[in-house]
Design a protein around this motif. Structure first.
Motif, mmCIF file in Angstrom:
data_model
loop_
_atom_site.group_PDB
_atom_site.id
_atom_site.type_symbol
_atom_site.label_atom_id
_atom_site.label_comp_id
_atom_site.label_asym_id
_atom_site.label_seq_id
_atom_site.Cartn_x
_atom_site.Cartn_y
_atom_site.Cartn_z
ATOM 1 N N LYS A 13 1.158 -4.795 -1.574
ATOM 2 C CA LYS A 13 0.868 -5.930 -1.502
ATOM 3 C C LYS A 13 -0.488 -6.342 -0.845
ATOM 4 O O LYS A 13 -1.164 -7.533 -1.835
ATOM 5 C CB LYS A 13 2.232 -7.231 -0.718
ATOM 6 C CG LYS A 13 3.506 -7.227 -0.962
ATOM 7 C CD LYS A 13 3.264 -8.481 -1.717
ATOM 8 C CE LYS A 13 4.347 -8.593 -2.408
ATOM 9 N NZ LYS A 13 4.805 -9.483 -3.911
ATOM 10 N N LEU A 14 -1.249 -5.515 0.268
ATOM 11 C CA LEU A 14 -1.835 -5.257 0.793
ATOM 12 C C LEU A 14 -3.337 -5.118 -0.375
ATOM 13 O O LEU A 14 -4.466 -5.124 -0.439
ATOM 14 C CB LEU A 14 -1.631 -4.513 1.998
ATOM 15 C CG LEU A 14 -3.601 -4.297 2.600
ATOM 16 C CD1 LEU A 14 -3.847 -5.679 3.443
ATOM 17 C CD2 LEU A 14 -2.679 -3.150 3.753
ATOM 18 N N SER A 15 -2.675 -4.000 -1.602
ATOM 19 C CA SER A 15 -3.326 -3.340 -2.383
ATOM 20 C C SER A 15 -3.217 -4.392 -3.447
ATOM 21 O O SER A 15 -4.711 -4.161 -3.314
ATOM 22 C CB SER A 15 -3.300 -2.365 -2.638
ATOM 23 O OG SER A 15 -3.507 -1.504 -3.593
ATOM 24 N N GLU A 16 -2.880 -4.918 -3.504
ATOM 25 C CA GLU A 16 -3.107 -6.318 -4.514
ATOM 26 C C GLU A 16 -3.808 -7.095 -3.843
ATOM 27 O O GLU A 16 -4.807 -8.022 -4.880
ATOM 28 C CB GLU A 16 -1.435 -7.310 -4.914
ATOM 29 C CG GLU A 16 -2.109 -7.904 -5.887
ATOM 30 C CD GLU A 16 -0.492 -8.490 -6.281
ATOM 31 O OE1 GLU A 16 -0.372 -9.744 -6.526
ATOM 32 O OE2 GLU A 16 1.153 -8.295 -5.859
ATOM 33 N N ALA A 17 -4.235 -7.415 -2.459
ATOM 34 C CA ALA A 17 -5.119 -8.802 -2.534
ATOM 35 C C ALA A 17 -6.180 -7.992 -2.704
ATOM 36 O O ALA A 17 -7.545 -8.975 -2.730
ATOM 37 C CB ALA A 17 -4.505 -9.098 -1.245
ATOM 38 N N ALA A 18 -6.604 -6.982 -2.314
ATOM 39 C CA ALA A 18 -8.022 -6.348 -2.213
ATOM 40 C C ALA A 18 -8.290 -6.403 -3.548
ATOM 41 O O ALA A 18 -9.385 -5.973 -3.805
ATOM 42 C CB ALA A 18 -8.051 -5.266 -1.615
ATOM 43 N N CYS A 113 -14.378 -0.927 -3.299
ATOM 44 C CA CYS A 113 -13.606 -1.976 -3.253
ATOM 45 C C CYS A 113 -12.017 -1.423 -2.664
ATOM 46 O O CYS A 113 -11.568 -1.449 -3.537
ATOM 47 C CB CYS A 113 -13.432 -3.388 -3.970
ATOM 48 S SG CYS A 113 -12.879 -4.453 -2.340
ATOM 49 N N MET A 114 -11.937 -1.501 -1.029
ATOM 50 C CA MET A 114 -10.323 -1.283 -0.667
ATOM 51 C C MET A 114 -9.880 -2.254 0.005
ATOM 52 O O MET A 114 -10.803 -2.496 1.093
ATOM 53 C CB MET A 114 -10.560 0.085 -0.597
ATOM 54 C CG MET A 114 -10.711 0.811 0.426
ATOM 55 S SD MET A 114 -11.094 2.706 0.172
ATOM 56 C CE MET A 114 -9.006 3.490 0.354
ATOM 57 N N ALA A 115 -8.839 -1.641 0.624
ATOM 58 C CA ALA A 115 -7.804 -2.169 1.551
ATOM 59 C C ALA A 115 -7.729 -1.540 2.762
ATOM 60 O O ALA A 115 -7.946 -0.432 2.077
ATOM 61 C CB ALA A 115 -6.028 -2.297 0.933
ATOM 62 N N SER A 116 -7.395 -2.205 3.870
ATOM 63 C CA SER A 116 -6.798 -1.383 4.754
ATOM 64 C C SER A 116 -5.744 -1.867 5.723
ATOM 65 O O SER A 116 -6.274 -3.676 5.837
ATOM 66 C CB SER A 116 -8.629 -1.883 5.835
ATOM 67 O OG SER A 116 -8.028 -1.065 7.120
ATOM 68 N N HIS A 117 -4.888 -0.648 5.874
ATOM 69 C CA HIS A 117 -3.597 -1.637 6.942
ATOM 70 C C HIS A 117 -4.600 -2.581 8.264
ATOM 71 O O HIS A 117 -3.916 -3.515 8.572
ATOM 72 C CB HIS A 117 -2.687 -0.728 7.046
ATOM 73 C CG HIS A 117 -2.114 -0.217 5.518
ATOM 74 N ND1 HIS A 117 -2.747 0.122 5.104
ATOM 75 C CD2 HIS A 117 -0.997 -1.153 5.288
ATOM 76 C CE1 HIS A 117 -1.572 0.020 3.279
ATOM 77 N NE2 HIS A 117 -0.856 -0.421 4.244
ATOM 78 N N GLY A 118 -5.516 -1.636 8.766
ATOM 79 C CA GLY A 118 -6.111 -2.270 9.952
ATOM 80 C C GLY A 118 -5.392 -1.559 11.388
ATOM 81 O O GLY A 118 -5.282 -2.020 11.912
ATOM 82 N N PRO A 141 -21.483 2.563 -1.331
ATOM 83 C CA PRO A 141 -20.708 1.496 -0.316
ATOM 84 C C PRO A 141 -19.601 1.410 -0.323
ATOM 85 O O PRO A 141 -19.430 1.026 -1.992
ATOM 86 C CB PRO A 141 -22.165 0.590 -0.629
ATOM 87 C CG PRO A 141 -22.755 1.005 -0.906
ATOM 88 C CD PRO A 141 -22.469 2.391 -2.078
ATOM 89 N N VAL A 142 -18.356 0.924 0.343
ATOM 90 C CA VAL A 142 -17.894 0.777 1.225
ATOM 91 C C VAL A 142 -17.167 -0.465 1.474
ATOM 92 O O VAL A 142 -17.938 -1.287 2.181
ATOM 93 C CB VAL A 142 -16.709 1.850 0.945
ATOM 94 C CG1 VAL A 142 -15.186 1.822 1.550
ATOM 95 C CG2 VAL A 142 -16.906 3.333 1.122
ATOM 96 N N LEU A 143 -16.816 -0.903 0.923
ATOM 97 C CA LEU A 143 -16.052 -2.577 0.485
ATOM 98 C C LEU A 143 -14.860 -2.731 1.400
ATOM 99 O O LEU A 143 -13.875 -2.168 0.709
ATOM 100 C CB LEU A 143 -16.725 -3.941 -0.198
ATOM 101 C CG LEU A 143 -15.824 -5.911 0.044
ATOM 102 C CD1 LEU A 143 -17.012 -5.814 1.187
ATOM 103 C CD2 LEU A 143 -16.173 -6.172 -1.091
ATOM 104 N N VAL A 144 -14.516 -3.086 2.717
ATOM 105 C CA VAL A 144 -12.788 -2.946 3.088
ATOM 106 C C VAL A 144 -12.013 -4.848 2.816
ATOM 107 O O VAL A 144 -12.932 -5.196 3.462
ATOM 108 C CB VAL A 144 -13.258 -2.532 4.470
ATOM 109 C CG1 VAL A 144 -11.899 -2.617 4.946
ATOM 110 C CG2 VAL A 144 -13.826 -1.205 4.556
#
Length: 148
Positions: A13-18, A113-118, A141-144
């Protein structure tokens, strides 16, 4: 302005949001997207109760490919809805972060552009973070994207 965005995804779900956020950015920028799924390398062996057992790596690889196809299919569906030009890639690698960085370079991407669980504290230390490893090692560059 970005021209080519790599969006790694694992189907969570987190990856889908990203993935959705990255696709929206690509739409706004008129950028090409490469959606990436990194398949685990199942050549490792595990220990059973009394003996070392090897899994059927061909069956596991087939299952990983099926999951990759489903996740990447979702990516292309999102892209089509937004009118974004989207390529897909799937690779097998024991190191997810290295696979992401390599694919970004090979595809000539100018943003990841990738997700982070934080995860913080001991969980972050013990579980590690693929996102953190990409941030530290990428020259691109990486957009989290973090959950709200």
């Amino acid at each position: 302005m970005f021209k080519h965005i790599l969006i790694p995804t694992d189907g969570s779900k987190l990856s889908e949001a990203a993935l959705r956020a990255g696709m929206q950015l690509a739409q706004e920028q008129g950028a090409l997207v490469t959606a990436l799924y990194v398949m685990p390398d199942y050549t490792a062996m595990i220990y059973g109760a009394k003996a070392m057992m090897a899994y059927n790596s061909a069956e596991m690889a087939k299952s990983a490919e099926k999951e990759a196809d489903q996740v990447l299919g979702m990516a292309t569906d999102i892209a089509a809805t937004l009118g974004v030009d989207c390529r897909t890639a799937r690779v097998t690698n024991i190191s997810i972060n290295q696979a992401i960085i390599k694919q970004a370079g090979d595809s000539h991407c100018d943003l990841i552009c990738m997700a982070s669980h934080g995860r913080k504290g001991i969980a972050g230390i013990l579980l590690g973070s693929e996102t953190q490893r990409v941030l530290v090692n990428s020259s691109i560059p990486v957009l989290v994207h973090r959950p709200a």
